[in-house]
Design an enzyme around this catalytic site. Sequence first.
Site, PDB file in Angstrom:
ATOM      1  N   GLY A  15       0.827  -1.207   0.000  1.00  0.00           N
ATOM      2  CA  GLY A  15       0.000   0.000   0.000  1.00  0.00           C
ATOM      3  C   GLY A  15       0.859   1.252   0.000  1.00  0.00           C
ATOM      4  O   GLY A  15       1.870   1.307   0.699  1.00  0.00           O
ATOM      5  N   ARG A  76       0.757  -4.875  -5.134  1.00  0.00           N
ATOM      6  CA  ARG A  76       0.875  -6.011  -4.209  1.00  0.00           C
ATOM      7  C   ARG A  76       1.104  -7.223  -5.103  1.00  0.00           C
ATOM      8  O   ARG A  76       0.167  -7.711  -5.730  1.00  0.00           O
ATOM      9  CB  ARG A  76      -0.400  -6.160  -3.379  1.00  0.00           C
ATOM     10  N   ASP A 107       5.276  -5.103   5.936  1.00  0.00           N
ATOM     11  CA  ASP A 107       5.796  -6.429   6.297  1.00  0.00           C
ATOM     12  C   ASP A 107       5.713  -7.448   5.160  1.00  0.00           C
ATOM     13  O   ASP A 107       6.573  -8.319   5.044  1.00  0.00           O
ATOM     14  CB  ASP A 107       5.142  -6.955   7.587  1.00  0.00           C
ATOM     15  N   THR A 130       4.373   2.498   5.495  1.00  0.00           N
ATOM     16  CA  THR A 130       2.969   2.078   5.619  1.00  0.00           C
ATOM     17  C   THR A 130       2.285   3.021   6.595  1.00  0.00           C
ATOM     18  O   THR A 130       2.894   3.418   7.598  1.00  0.00           O
ATOM     19  CB  THR A 130       2.824   0.624   6.122  1.00  0.00           C
ATOM     20  N   ASP A 132       0.062   2.181   8.575  1.00  0.00           N
ATOM     21  CA  ASP A 132      -0.442   1.418   9.729  1.00  0.00           C
ATOM     22  C   ASP A 132       0.438   1.482  10.976  1.00  0.00           C
ATOM     23  O   ASP A 132      -0.021   1.169  12.072  1.00  0.00           O
ATOM     24  CB  ASP A 132      -0.616  -0.061   9.358  1.00  0.00           C
ATOM     25  N   ASP A 134       2.634  -0.565  11.938  1.00  0.00           N
ATOM     26  CA  ASP A 134       2.561  -1.870  12.606  1.00  0.00           C
ATOM     27  C   ASP A 134       3.857  -2.672  12.494  1.00  0.00           C
ATOM     28  O   ASP A 134       3.875  -3.862  12.770  1.00  0.00           O
ATOM     29  CB  ASP A 134       1.393  -2.690  12.011  1.00  0.00           C
ATOM     30  N   ARG A 176      -5.215  -2.596   8.880  1.00  0.00           N
ATOM     31  CA  ARG A 176      -5.757  -3.938   8.602  1.00  0.00           C
ATOM     32  C   ARG A 176      -5.824  -4.810   9.854  1.00  0.00           C
ATOM     33  O   ARG A 176      -6.874  -5.320  10.201  1.00  0.00           O
ATOM     34  CB  ARG A 176      -4.875  -4.603   7.552  1.00  0.00           C
TER      35      ARG A 176
HETATM   36  O1  F6P Z   1      -1.449  -1.619   4.776  1.00  0.00           O
HETATM   37  C1  F6P Z   1      -1.942  -0.344   4.606  1.00  0.00           C
HETATM   38  C2  F6P Z   1      -3.426  -0.365   4.338  1.00  0.00           C
HETATM   39  O2  F6P Z   1      -3.798   0.967   4.086  1.00  0.00           O
HETATM   40  C3  F6P Z   1      -4.269  -0.972   5.467  1.00  0.00           C
HETATM   41  O3  F6P Z   1      -4.496  -0.070   6.502  1.00  0.00           O
HETATM   42  C4  F6P Z   1      -5.509  -1.340   4.694  1.00  0.00           C
HETATM   43  O4  F6P Z   1      -6.187  -2.388   5.349  1.00  0.00           O
HETATM   44  C5  F6P Z   1      -4.973  -1.802   3.408  1.00  0.00           C
HETATM   45  O5  F6P Z   1      -3.762  -1.119   3.202  1.00  0.00           O
HETATM   46  C6  F6P Z   1      -5.886  -1.590   2.223  1.00  0.00           C
HETATM   47  O6  F6P Z   1      -5.288  -2.117   1.107  1.00  0.00           O
HETATM   48  P1  F6P Z   1      -5.808  -1.948  -0.386  1.00  0.00           P
HETATM   49  O7  F6P Z   1      -5.640  -0.517  -0.768  1.00  0.00           O
HETATM   50  O8  F6P Z   1      -4.939  -2.861  -1.182  1.00  0.00           O
HETATM   51  O9  F6P Z   1      -7.250  -2.345  -0.364  1.00  0.00           O
END
Ligand code: F6P
Length: 328
Positions: A15, A76, A107, A130, A132, A134, A176
């Site tokens: 992301g 991804r 991660d 990120t 997050d 995390d 997430r």
């Molecule tokens: O990992 C970062 C993040 O923004 C999370 O907070 C979220 O759950 C996820 O990516 C959403 O991913 P995508 O944009 O691929 O739906």
Amino acid sequence: MIKKLQKIAVLTSGGDAPGMNAAIRAVVRSCAYHNIACVGVFRGLQGLIEGDFKDLDARSVKNIINRGGTFLKTARSKDFFEKEGRAKAHQNLLNEGVDALIVIGGDGTFTGASIFIKEFNFPIVGLPGTIDNDIHGTDFTIGYDTALNTVVEAIDKIRDTANSHNRLFLVEVMGRDAGHIALNAGIGAGAEEILIPEENMGKDRLIESLERSKKSGKTSSIIVVSEGDQIGKNIFELADFIQNNLEGYDVRVTVLGHIQRGGSPSCYDRVLASRMGVAAVDALMEGSRDVMIGIVHNKMMQVPFEEAIKDKQKIDAELIRVADITSI
Ligand code: F6P
């Protein structure tokens, strides 16, 4: 003696996060400073497999420190988790004459990088990018501070309308599997309740707590809900439960979604990304080959990938206490 690096590749993966551009800029300019060639890889690990490379010099990264997203694009990549995909990526790096790689991501990216290093003994340094926050081994990740400011600004606006109508708002924020955004933005925005995946207070205790705050004189309420929270099936089901079990409030839901990932990076994220980008090139020049750059107590650290991916950053119990005390 450590062999002098000739060419470093840089990519963003997973992301996107505000500040990734500032990190790329710092890597490219640090390479230029040390007379190392630099090549950008478009679309992250997927672009590595498909050979989507472009040479970058100090001027290629002008006017991007202030821009959200990532000009190298991101993805991804599922193919990178197949042996065949990684073999193609390795061949492309050799064909380009690249002798080290810097990956900016979360991660998932570091897990892929770690497998790649073991397979091909290829030097990789990671930067935690990120929203997050995390990642284990760093106090802060690139993009987190900007996302917090975006969330707080949004909740401030929601509070105006919640207060005017005596309403209760459930506001879903990203993260997430982690509650860092919810907890910190919840404290910063003065939320009445903060629901995070790391702690499940249960629906009944939530209703009791909301009843208590209503009795104490509150006329509106903000509940910040992390997207990974387990208390209800989803935020809409939780909203129905509250509406049916709590007197006197009209309940509304706002899902903030991807606005949290966009926007101009905060000054903190720009500086953090710049420091991490410079530290990543330094690390490779010193011969490090399997580490993430972290910030711990405001100092740049090299954290083995294995450490960074073995666990998530824990929620700070002191922050939970602060949230509990300041929301009465
Ligand atoms: O990992 C970062 C993040 O923004 C999370 O907070 C979220 O759950 C996820 O990516 C959403 O991913 P995508 O944009 O691929 O739906």
